[in-house]
Design an enzyme around this catalytic site. Sequence first.
Site, PDB file in Angstrom:
ATOM      1  CE1 TYR A 114      60.390 -60.671 -79.439  1.00  0.00           C
ATOM      2  CE2 TYR A 114      61.594 -58.682 -78.925  1.00  0.00           C
ATOM      3  CZ  TYR A 114      60.448 -59.435 -78.831  1.00  0.00           C
ATOM      4  OH  TYR A 114      59.363 -58.942 -78.132  1.00  0.00           O
ATOM      5  CG  HIS A 131      58.316 -63.152 -74.356  1.00  0.00           C
ATOM      6  ND1 HIS A 131      59.372 -63.153 -75.234  1.00  0.00           N
ATOM      7  CD2 HIS A 131      57.368 -62.376 -74.940  1.00  0.00           C
ATOM      8  CE1 HIS A 131      59.073 -62.419 -76.295  1.00  0.00           C
ATOM      9  NE2 HIS A 131      57.861 -61.944 -76.134  1.00  0.00           N
ATOM     10  N   PRO A 147      51.969 -49.933 -80.145  1.00  0.00           N
ATOM     11  CG  PRO A 147      53.338 -48.105 -79.634  1.00  0.00           C
ATOM     12  CD  PRO A 147      53.357 -49.604 -79.765  1.00  0.00           C
ATOM     13  N   GLY A 207      49.502 -50.301 -83.651  1.00  0.00           N
ATOM     14  CA  GLY A 207      48.726 -51.376 -84.254  1.00  0.00           C
ATOM     15  C   GLY A 207      49.523 -52.215 -85.237  1.00  0.00           C
ATOM     16  NE  ARG A 208      50.233 -57.579 -83.588  1.00  0.00           N
ATOM     17  CZ  ARG A 208      50.966 -57.977 -82.549  1.00  0.00           C
ATOM     18  NH1 ARG A 208      52.268 -57.804 -82.583  1.00  0.00           N
ATOM     19  NH2 ARG A 208      50.418 -58.543 -81.494  1.00  0.00           N
TER      20      ARG A 208
END
Length: 327
Positions: free
Chosen positions: A57, A123, A203, A205-206
């Site tokens: 990230y 990952h 959780p 949904g982006r």
Amino acid sequence: MQKRKLGNSGLEVSALGLGCMGMSFGYGPAHDKNEMISLLRSAYEKGITFFDTAECYGPHLNEELLGEALAPFRDKVVIATKFGFLEGDSKKGLDSRPEWIRKSIEGSLKRLNTDVIDLYYQHRVDPNVPIEDVAGTIKDLIQEGKVKHFGLSEAGAESIRRAHAVQPVTALQSEYSLWWRTPEEEIFPILEELGIGFVPFSPLGRGFLTAKIDENTQFDSSDFRNSLPRFAPEARKTNQAFVELLGKMAADRGVTNAQIALAWNLAQKPWIVPIPGTTKLHRLEENLGALDLKLSAADLSEINEAASKITIEGSRYPEHLQKIAGK
């Protein structure tokens, strides 16, 4: 703050964690460092003890951010990070060779300003490296005191079982929400059998399930949702049916879409700990409100029945990325 244990491992964390990726990667430009440090410390003050990051990230920026922000109370929180991409860069492909894992852990320990990683995830499963070699390397790192718990991300049932036979897996992290329920089919039974916790990412949904996105929403050019078939404008238009379902349930209860979506997620299993991400304090507080929302069996049945009649438009990843998910 309510607590939950991830499977049989004894690792206890806040019932909601905080996904930190979006603070510096994935959803547009990195946010102001000082603002994110303030948000992370506010999350801790509000009871969150479970923070999720990864070396890719940024790359690396997110771990550095957490290392600085969480330093004052490092021994009071659980930090999860991930390895598995060449040089810690998701654009360079997978690499879970034991020698690379050892390089990765040293980098993560330094950036996170810590002596030990609480939960260390692979990952994505690397098809070029036997999962037994990965699990064996983590087992060694645990014995050396550099890692406390082993995790897998987006791994399939066979990989989970093979890894667990070498080094017990504490948690599996995968996408899971009302509009992506595939883990229920093969993954939940094996997690229950082996006593492994489940950490759902996205959780909400982006962001889509919060009712803040529609077919006219314009994402930043660097937002990875631009590449997801499920977020194509036509798909978003079709998928509003899910948002409307949650909206009706939320309105009837005087809560928000996000709170319904998170409460539904939490209600599925006692060993589930969702990690919704946010960069805004008021959204963090909204998400925490889901912990006070108890959905009855009748509520869950109503949601499930209504959801079963909705067909989702668009796959969750483009084809080239689907190949490394869930193997």
